[in-house]
Design a protein around this motif. Structure first.
Motif, PDB file in Angstrom:
ATOM      1  N   ASP A 174      -9.040 -16.958   4.688  1.00 17.17           N
ATOM      2  CA  ASP A 174      -8.481 -15.718   4.125  1.00 17.17           C
ATOM      3  C   ASP A 174      -9.437 -15.098   3.110  1.00 17.17           C
ATOM      4  O   ASP A 174      -9.039 -14.667   2.018  1.00 17.17           O
ATOM      5  CB  ASP A 174      -7.115 -15.978   3.466  1.00 17.17           C
TER       6      ASP A 174
ATOM      7  N   TYR B  34      -2.951   6.996   1.426  1.00  7.35           N
ATOM      8  CA  TYR B  34      -4.159   6.597   0.698  1.00  7.35           C
ATOM      9  C   TYR B  34      -5.125   7.763   0.521  1.00  7.35           C
ATOM     10  O   TYR B  34      -6.204   7.589  -0.047  1.00  7.35           O
ATOM     11  CB  TYR B  34      -4.843   5.441   1.423  1.00  7.35           C
TER      12      TYR B  34
ATOM     13  N   LYS C 143      -4.706 -11.291   1.291  1.00  4.63           N
ATOM     14  CA  LYS C 143      -4.122 -11.275   2.631  1.00  4.63           C
ATOM     15  C   LYS C 143      -5.159 -11.486   3.734  1.00  4.63           C
ATOM     16  O   LYS C 143      -4.822 -11.452   4.917  1.00  4.63           O
ATOM     17  CB  LYS C 143      -3.390  -9.952   2.855  1.00  4.63           C
TER      18      LYS C 143
ATOM     19  N   TYR D  52      -1.862   5.335   6.810  1.00  2.00           N
ATOM     20  CA  TYR D  52      -3.025   5.529   5.948  1.00  2.00           C
ATOM     21  C   TYR D  52      -3.026   6.873   5.224  1.00  2.00           C
ATOM     22  O   TYR D  52      -3.810   7.059   4.294  1.00  2.00           O
ATOM     23  CB  TYR D  52      -4.308   5.385   6.774  1.00  2.00           C
TER      24      TYR D  52
ATOM     25  N   ALA E 193      -5.701  -8.480  -2.310  1.00  8.82           N
ATOM     26  CA  ALA E 193      -4.376  -9.071  -2.522  1.00  8.82           C
ATOM     27  C   ALA E 193      -4.268 -10.473  -1.929  1.00  8.82           C
ATOM     28  O   ALA E 193      -3.196 -11.086  -1.986  1.00  8.82           O
ATOM     29  CB  ALA E 193      -3.305  -8.171  -1.912  1.00  8.82           C
TER      30      ALA E 193
ATOM     31  N   VAL F  15     -10.377  -7.781   6.995  1.00  6.62           N
ATOM     32  CA  VAL F  15     -10.052  -6.620   7.829  1.00  6.62           C
ATOM     33  C   VAL F  15     -11.342  -6.179   8.511  1.00  6.62           C
ATOM     34  O   VAL F  15     -12.418  -6.230   7.911  1.00  6.62           O
ATOM     35  CB  VAL F  15      -9.482  -5.451   6.998  1.00  6.62           C
TER      36      VAL F  15
ATOM     37  N   TRP G 164      -7.205   1.131   1.979  1.00  3.81           N
ATOM     38  CA  TRP G 164      -6.163   0.219   2.438  1.00  3.81           C
ATOM     39  C   TRP G 164      -6.738  -1.170   2.693  1.00  3.81           C
ATOM     40  O   TRP G 164      -6.161  -2.187   2.282  1.00  3.81           O
ATOM     41  CB  TRP G 164      -5.512   0.749   3.720  1.00  3.81           C
ATOM     42  N   ALA G 165      -7.873  -1.228   3.377  1.00  5.71           N
ATOM     43  CA  ALA G 165      -8.471  -2.512   3.733  1.00  5.71           C
ATOM     44  C   ALA G 165      -8.872  -3.308   2.491  1.00  5.71           C
ATOM     45  O   ALA G 165      -8.655  -4.528   2.425  1.00  5.71           O
ATOM     46  CB  ALA G 165      -9.686  -2.285   4.634  1.00  5.71           C
TER      47      ALA G 165
ATOM     48  N   GLU H 202      -7.591  -3.007  -0.526  1.00  3.86           N
ATOM     49  CA  GLU H 202      -6.350  -3.416  -1.185  1.00  3.86           C
ATOM     50  C   GLU H 202      -5.778  -4.657  -0.499  1.00  3.86           C
ATOM     51  O   GLU H 202      -5.328  -5.601  -1.162  1.00  3.86           O
ATOM     52  CB  GLU H 202      -5.342  -2.267  -1.135  1.00  3.86           C
ATOM     53  N   HIS H 203      -5.803  -4.665   0.821  1.00  3.44           N
ATOM     54  CA  HIS H 203      -5.328  -5.799   1.612  1.00  3.44           C
ATOM     55  C   HIS H 203      -6.137  -7.057   1.294  1.00  3.44           C
ATOM     56  O   HIS H 203      -5.577  -8.142   1.073  1.00  3.44           O
ATOM     57  CB  HIS H 203      -5.452  -5.440   3.098  1.00  3.44           C
TER      58      HIS H 203
END
Length: 402
Positions: free
Chosen positions: A211, A50, A274, A47, A272, A277, A265-266, A268-269
């Protein structure tokens, strides 16, 4: 009863880690921290990148947001004590978790708050006095959620979490139908107490199954009103994510830099495609649960004193001063700005008027409704049945004079 007062045999390793953190000021293993309580900036294998672009200017702006929202919180508490608000929900101690995460959001992201996310509201550009309309008792909302993608406060514990998942599923569908629009995510804020509600469990099941682009942001402030975290969970709350099949991150919630990096980060995840989170921001509620609460009934002062040294504002101030990114003039100007904000807030609140009769009925549904029309007519008829009190008062005065 404080954790230190109980024998270690009654707790698992996670709770002992929490105890050590309270005693020594260092984070338990696996907890993300980028700014120590002494203001020293550190790194992190995953992390850390970021936060690489968070320079002195950005850190000053983080501090400004935290300082102003604490000043806002202090003034709102005073307004409640003076009878200007029905109730208030303080956030003191949780500024790092809220500003750090709020500043990671993109314009297209949508926030589902509880009733304590005043700092997140600030980062979304809301007029702070609007937050007080509900607590003044003159509105069921206070602002248009569409203006800043910041939903209305939710007073029913955890009810906003399934809403966040459903909205996220809709956002993902819209993005698939029109890939030209920017991908967005939702953030569902809730506390450690709400994490015990079935709504949160069901939301995580749905989010994992589809998801959904949602970040579950749990501010673990150690107290679900009067119930301590160790009674609610035998493991760190972030570990629960494993059971649903998505990532869980435990972050030092009093470290605004680490919270910012982890949330970036979360998001972005999630954007995307994915999946969800879970972030557990490990923090501490320095003030009461609400102004109707007395924390001295269930909390010991030693715990509060141990957390003062990890205050999110003093931590960042130490760093800014040590690196030369801020001086006395910066902090003095902020103090003056805070006083101006408080004065404006007080004036705005005292100028608030309750809704008129027609406004009270008009705001129930978006459009005309037969039942509301019937109730409005009944109320008009009910009011018309009373005598003209002004005329009666005048007649009484004349009789008294005679």
């Amino acid at each position: 009863m404080a954790l230190e007062q109980l024998p270690a045999s009654e707790f698992d390793s996670a709770e002992l880690d929490d105890s050590l953190m309270r005693a020594a000021g260092s984070p338990p293993d696996g907890m993300v921290q980028l700014l120590t309580p002494d203001g020293e900036r550190t790194g992190h294998e995953l992390y850390g990148r970021y936060a690489e672009d968070v320079d002195g200017d950005a850190l000053r702006s983080f501090y400004r947001d935290m300082f102003l929202i604490r000043r806002f919180d202090t003034e709102a508490t005073a307004l409640q004590r003076q009878g200007e608000l029905v109730m208030w929900v303080p956030l003191t101690g949780q500024e790092g978790a809220q500003i750090g995460s709020g500043r990671a959001l993109a314009p297209q992201d949508y926030v589902f708050p509880t009733y304590r996310e005043h700092g997140v509201a600030l980062t979304r550009g809301l007029e702070l006095s609007h937050l007080l309309r509900r607590f003044r008792g003159i509105s069921h909302g206070g602002w248009d959620p569409r203006e800043a993608n910041f939903h209305l406060y939710t007073l029913v514990l955890a009810a906003q979490v399934p809403h966040a998942v459903g909205y996220a599923m809709g956002m993902a569908r819209d993005q698939r139908l029109d890939p030209s629009q920017p991908a967005g995510a939702t953030v569902a804020y809730f506390g450690d107490g709400a994490s015990s509600e079935g709504d949160v469990h069901e939301s995580m099941v749905f989010a994992a199954s589809y998801d959904a682009p949602v970040v579950f942001f749990c501010q673990n402030n150690h107290w679900a009103i009067s119930v301590p975290t160790e009674v609610q969970s035998r493991i760190p709350l972030a570990n629960r994510a494993q059971g649903y099949g998505f990532p869980g991150i435990r972050v030092d919630g009093n470290d605004v830099l680490a919270v910012h990096a982890v949330t970036r980060w979360a998001l972005e995840h999630a954007r995307a495609g994915k999946g969800p989170v879970l972030i557990e921001a490990f923090t501490y509620r320095m003030s009461a649960h609400t102004t109707a609460d007395d924390p001295t009934k269930y909390r010991v002062s030693a715990d509060e004193e141990a957390w003062i040294g990890r205050d999110p504002l003093s931590r960042l101030e130490k760093h800014l001063r040590a690196t030369g990114a801020a001086d006395d003039a910066f902090f003095a100007s902020l103090a003056a700005e805070g006083d101006e904000l408080a004065a404006k807030l007080r004036a705005d609140v005292q100028a608030m008027e309750p809704p008129t009769f027609e406004e009270s009925f008009a705001g129930v549904y978006a459009g005309p409704h037969a039942l509301i029309s019937e109730e409005r007519a009944f109320h008009r008829s009910y009011e018309a049945g009373f005598a003209d009190t002004e005329h009666i008062t005048e007649d009484n005065a004349k009789e008294a004079g005679a």
